[in-house]
Write a protein that holds these residues in place. Structure first.
Motif, mmCIF file in Angstrom:
data_model
loop_
_atom_site.group_PDB
_atom_site.id
_atom_site.type_symbol
_atom_site.label_atom_id
_atom_site.label_comp_id
_atom_site.label_asym_id
_atom_site.label_seq_id
_atom_site.Cartn_x
_atom_site.Cartn_y
_atom_site.Cartn_z
ATOM 1 N N LYS A 198 6.746 13.141 -0.721
ATOM 2 C CA LYS A 198 5.796 13.009 0.388
ATOM 3 C C LYS A 198 5.100 11.657 0.382
ATOM 4 C CE LYS A 198 5.621 18.011 1.369
ATOM 5 N NZ LYS A 198 6.597 18.428 0.158
ATOM 6 N N CYS A 199 5.717 10.496 0.138
ATOM 7 C CA CYS A 199 5.111 9.423 -0.027
ATOM 8 C C CYS A 199 5.207 8.454 1.162
ATOM 9 C CB CYS A 199 5.557 8.623 -1.426
ATOM 10 S SG CYS A 199 4.773 7.031 -1.602
ATOM 11 N N ILE A 200 4.352 7.677 1.586
ATOM 12 C CA ILE A 200 4.269 6.667 2.524
ATOM 13 C C ILE A 200 4.134 5.412 2.069
ATOM 14 C CG2 ILE A 200 3.330 5.996 5.001
ATOM 15 C CD1 ILE A 200 2.430 9.117 5.270
ATOM 16 N N ARG A 201 4.919 4.539 2.035
ATOM 17 C CA ARG A 201 4.879 3.258 1.553
ATOM 18 C C ARG A 201 4.770 2.006 2.749
ATOM 19 N NH1 ARG A 201 8.293 5.707 -2.000
ATOM 20 N NH2 ARG A 201 7.897 5.424 -4.228
ATOM 21 N N VAL A 202 3.775 0.923 2.559
ATOM 22 C CA VAL A 202 3.568 0.050 3.654
ATOM 23 C C VAL A 202 3.704 -1.451 3.001
ATOM 24 C CG1 VAL A 202 1.611 -1.003 5.107
ATOM 25 C CG2 VAL A 202 2.017 1.442 4.797
ATOM 26 N N LEU A 203 4.351 -2.487 3.679
ATOM 27 C CA LEU A 203 4.021 -3.642 3.442
ATOM 28 C C LEU A 203 3.949 -4.319 4.575
ATOM 29 C CD1 LEU A 203 4.892 -6.071 1.764
ATOM 30 C CD2 LEU A 203 7.310 -6.000 2.335
ATOM 31 N N MET A 204 2.645 -5.010 4.387
ATOM 32 C CA MET A 204 2.102 -5.755 5.518
ATOM 33 C C MET A 204 2.196 -7.231 5.269
ATOM 34 S SD MET A 204 -2.034 -5.710 6.758
ATOM 35 C CE MET A 204 -1.747 -3.863 7.232
ATOM 36 N N THR A 205 2.910 -7.995 6.271
ATOM 37 C CA THR A 205 3.138 -9.482 5.767
ATOM 38 C C THR A 205 2.226 -10.331 6.748
ATOM 39 O OG1 THR A 205 5.496 -9.054 5.436
ATOM 40 C CG2 THR A 205 4.694 -11.339 5.769
ATOM 41 N N VAL A 206 1.415 -11.195 5.938
ATOM 42 C CA VAL A 206 0.231 -11.939 6.532
ATOM 43 C C VAL A 206 0.289 -13.270 6.157
ATOM 44 C CG1 VAL A 206 -1.166 -9.723 6.775
ATOM 45 C CG2 VAL A 206 -1.393 -11.422 4.765
ATOM 46 N N ASN A 207 -0.305 -13.871 7.257
ATOM 47 C CA ASN A 207 -0.636 -15.451 6.928
ATOM 48 C C ASN A 207 -2.143 -15.259 6.523
ATOM 49 O OD1 ASN A 207 1.590 -16.773 8.148
ATOM 50 N ND2 ASN A 207 1.224 -15.759 9.904
ATOM 51 N N THR A 208 -2.309 -16.081 5.278
ATOM 52 C CA THR A 208 -3.270 -15.974 4.563
ATOM 53 C C THR A 208 -3.571 -17.447 3.854
ATOM 54 O OG1 THR A 208 -5.261 -14.829 3.255
ATOM 55 C CG2 THR A 208 -2.581 -14.716 2.553
ATOM 56 N N GLU A 209 -4.980 -17.680 3.506
ATOM 57 C CA GLU A 209 -5.072 -18.851 2.494
ATOM 58 C C GLU A 209 -5.465 -18.201 1.130
ATOM 59 O OE1 GLU A 209 -4.482 -22.109 3.125
ATOM 60 O OE2 GLU A 209 -3.960 -21.317 5.093
ATOM 61 N N GLY A 246 0.734 -1.169 -0.037
ATOM 62 C CA GLY A 246 -0.024 -0.017 0.023
ATOM 63 C C GLY A 246 1.058 1.206 0.125
ATOM 64 N N ALA A 247 0.405 2.568 -0.342
ATOM 65 C CA ALA A 247 0.992 3.502 -0.756
ATOM 66 C C ALA A 247 -0.073 4.648 -0.430
ATOM 67 C CB ALA A 247 2.088 3.756 -1.753
ATOM 68 N N THR A 248 0.468 5.990 0.101
ATOM 69 C CA THR A 248 -0.261 6.959 -0.096
ATOM 70 C C THR A 248 0.625 8.136 -0.048
ATOM 71 O OG1 THR A 248 -2.216 8.248 0.958
ATOM 72 C CG2 THR A 248 -0.565 7.415 2.550
ATOM 73 N N THR A 249 0.018 9.504 -0.089
ATOM 74 C CA THR A 249 1.101 10.670 0.097
ATOM 75 C C THR A 249 0.435 11.507 0.978
ATOM 76 O OG1 THR A 249 -0.097 11.485 -2.133
ATOM 77 C CG2 THR A 249 2.146 10.491 -2.413
ATOM 78 N N VAL A 250 1.166 12.689 1.435
ATOM 79 C CA VAL A 250 0.311 13.749 2.094
ATOM 80 C C VAL A 250 0.808 15.002 1.382
ATOM 81 C CG1 VAL A 250 0.736 12.490 4.287
ATOM 82 C CG2 VAL A 250 2.616 13.644 3.667
ATOM 83 N N HIS A 251 0.257 16.034 1.733
ATOM 84 C CA HIS A 251 0.447 17.477 0.900
ATOM 85 C C HIS A 251 1.771 17.974 1.848
ATOM 86 C CE1 HIS A 251 -2.891 16.918 -1.794
ATOM 87 N NE2 HIS A 251 -3.416 16.310 -0.518
ATOM 88 N N GLU A 252 1.952 17.857 3.014
ATOM 89 C CA GLU A 252 2.933 18.664 3.787
ATOM 90 C C GLU A 252 3.379 17.676 4.856
ATOM 91 O OE1 GLU A 252 1.162 21.673 6.555
ATOM 92 O OE2 GLU A 252 -0.814 20.914 6.273
ATOM 93 N N SER A 270 7.932 2.849 4.827
ATOM 94 C CA SER A 270 8.950 3.275 4.505
ATOM 95 C C SER A 270 8.296 4.668 4.325
ATOM 96 C CB SER A 270 9.686 2.952 3.194
ATOM 97 O OG SER A 270 8.756 2.856 2.187
ATOM 98 N N VAL A 271 9.230 6.008 4.208
ATOM 99 C CA VAL A 271 8.745 7.372 3.873
ATOM 100 C C VAL A 271 9.891 7.837 3.310
ATOM 101 C CG1 VAL A 271 7.330 7.866 6.042
ATOM 102 C CG2 VAL A 271 9.836 8.283 6.169
ATOM 103 N N THR A 272 9.507 8.548 2.472
ATOM 104 C CA THR A 272 10.314 9.781 1.347
ATOM 105 C C THR A 272 11.246 10.841 2.580
ATOM 106 O OG1 THR A 272 8.811 10.957 0.940
ATOM 107 C CG2 THR A 272 9.486 9.188 -0.646
ATOM 108 N N GLN A 273 12.206 11.282 2.038
ATOM 109 C CA GLN A 273 13.232 11.817 2.907
ATOM 110 C C GLN A 273 12.691 13.447 3.422
ATOM 111 O OE1 GLN A 273 16.797 12.487 0.294
ATOM 112 N NE2 GLN A 273 17.807 11.276 1.906
ATOM 113 N N ASP A 274 11.453 13.571 2.746
ATOM 114 C CA ASP A 274 10.921 14.908 3.009
ATOM 115 C C ASP A 274 9.796 14.610 4.012
ATOM 116 O OD1 ASP A 274 8.943 13.409 1.352
ATOM 117 O OD2 ASP A 274 9.194 14.865 -0.354
ATOM 118 N N ILE A 275 9.477 13.528 4.771
ATOM 119 C CA ILE A 275 8.604 13.069 5.627
ATOM 120 C C ILE A 275 9.315 13.138 6.809
ATOM 121 C CG2 ILE A 275 6.955 11.588 6.868
ATOM 122 C CD1 ILE A 275 5.816 11.171 3.726
#
Length: 123
Positions: free
Chosen positions: A86-97, A7-13, A47-52
């Motif tokens: 201004k990007c925030i990235r997510v890696l969620m590791t899950v147990n799933t079928e 997943g990923a998103t951004t912020v304006h500031e 993870s976040v970019t250097q501007d966060i």
């Protein structure tokens, strides 16, 4: 089976409140779309970019009931020239079928441009 959910998103500031708000929104969307419960999660990397710099986005997970014990860690993204700001990235590791093709990766705000091929199927 262990799978990764991206997943990923951004912020304006670079401000604490929007960072937590957008991260929480992203995490909730990832959890809902993939019907994940906290007990199935191995860990979450953000993870976040250097501007966060003003807040740890990982704090947003603690606002979600039942997710207090999930291991989570923040780190800085590598500074690639001309990359999304201004990007925030997510890696969620899950147990799933679920099969790989059944995983719903979530891209919000300006981060949709990172994976438009996956963002189309978010609805």
């Amino acid at each position: 089976m262990i799978r990764g959910i991206r997943g990923a998103t951004t912020v304006h500031e670079d401000d604490g409140a929007p960072i937590l708000q957008e991260t929480e929104k992203l995490l909730r969307e990832m959890i809902t779309k993939n019907q994940v419960n906290a007990e199935a999660v191995t860990s979450i990397l953000i993870s976040v970019t250097q501007d966060i710099k003003s807040e740890f986005p990982a704090k947003a997970l603690r606002k979600i009931d039942g997710w207090n014990y999930v291991p989570i860690m923040c780190m800085q993204e590598i500074p690639v020239p001309d990359s999304l700001e201004k990007c925030i990235r997510v890696l969620m590791t899950v147990n799933t079928e679920r099969e790989q093709k059944e995983i719903h990766h979530v891209y919000l705000e300006n981060a949709v441009q990172l994976r438009p091929d996956l963002s189309i199927n978010q609805k």
